[in-house]
Design an enzyme around this catalytic site. Sequence first.
Site, short mmCIF file in Angstrom:
data_model
loop_
_atom_site.label_atom_id
_atom_site.label_comp_id
_atom_site.label_asym_id
_atom_site.label_seq_id
_atom_site.Cartn_x
_atom_site.Cartn_y
_atom_site.Cartn_z
N CYS A 41 26.51 33.13 36.97
CA CYS A 41 27.43 33.96 37.77
C CYS A 41 28.81 33.98 37.11
O CYS A 41 29.20 33.04 36.43
CB CYS A 41 27.53 33.39 39.19
SG CYS A 41 28.56 34.42 40.27
N ASP A 43 31.50 33.71 38.64
CA ASP A 43 32.39 32.84 39.43
C ASP A 43 33.17 31.88 38.53
O ASP A 43 32.57 31.19 37.69
CB ASP A 43 31.52 32.05 40.43
CG ASP A 43 32.37 31.31 41.45
OD1 ASP A 43 33.22 30.49 41.04
OD2 ASP A 43 32.18 31.54 42.65
N ARG A 45 34.41 29.12 38.96
CA ARG A 45 34.16 27.67 39.11
C ARG A 45 32.90 27.21 38.37
O ARG A 45 32.67 26.02 38.22
CB ARG A 45 34.01 27.32 40.59
CG ARG A 45 35.23 27.65 41.42
CD ARG A 45 34.90 27.63 42.90
NE ARG A 45 33.92 28.66 43.25
CZ ARG A 45 33.43 28.83 44.47
NH1 ARG A 45 33.80 28.04 45.45
NH2 ARG A 45 32.55 29.79 44.71
N HIS A 97 24.49 29.51 41.96
CA HIS A 97 25.31 28.43 42.50
C HIS A 97 25.50 28.61 44.00
O HIS A 97 25.59 29.73 44.48
CB HIS A 97 26.67 28.36 41.80
CG HIS A 97 27.56 29.54 42.08
ND1 HIS A 97 28.61 29.48 42.96
CD2 HIS A 97 27.53 30.81 41.61
CE1 HIS A 97 29.20 30.68 43.01
NE2 HIS A 97 28.56 31.50 42.21
N CYS A 100 28.05 31.13 46.57
CA CYS A 100 28.19 32.32 45.72
C CYS A 100 28.74 33.49 46.55
O CYS A 100 28.09 33.96 47.49
CB CYS A 100 26.85 32.70 45.09
SG CYS A 100 27.00 34.11 43.95
ZN LIG Z 1 28.52 33.56 42.35
#
Ligand SMILES: [Zn+2]
Length: 209
Positions: A41, A43, A45, A97, A100
């Site tokens: 992803c 993302d 993090r 994750h 999400c």
């Molecule tokens: Zn995500």
Amino acid sequence: MDISKVFENNEKWIENKLEKDPNYFKELAKGQNPDILYVGCSDSRVTAEDLMGVQPGDVFVHRNIANMVISIDLNVMSVLNYAVENLKVDHIVICGHYECGGVKAAMNPADLGILNPWLRNIRDVYRIHRVELNAIEDESTRYNRLVELNVQEQCVNLLKTAVVQKAVRQRGMKVHGWVFDVSQGRLIDLKLDIYSIIEEITEIYDLGF
Ligand SMILES: [Zn+2]
């Protein structure tokens, strides 16, 4: 965040690498030979190399919202074909994750413009597994399970492609489904039985390899 700091950080990173190995960048410039294709992803993090503890050159990386493998997405398909056919990776990882935002956004009734058709693929995952998901009362547990099932379905999407069917059957390339637990920092192997999945979907998606 002070964006100019990035260049200072970069200088420090170079110094650090050269301290350990004066030929580090000379070697890096010679080429890449990664064993793993990682699809994760976007993302901020979920930093692919960091969480796996690997170095530049070890992993070929593709990231998009909610780690999707969509057959008409030229971007992911180009990365996939190049990684399997040219780089000859031995492993493909789909890494989702918990927490999400893409998965959560997909399940909320809101018009998100250009994101609608992208996120609709996650609603399709929900539809396929709705009996199991609807039986989970706790909302966050249900989202976590949807994250896992989305990883599983993206692995299935990989197995629908010619390039992956060929590499799995002809040279034993492996497909893995993982989830990163942001709150613990832990990487979890969903231990998906990819060979059973491929047998199960062969009737419909077999491309003859
Ligand atoms: Zn995500």
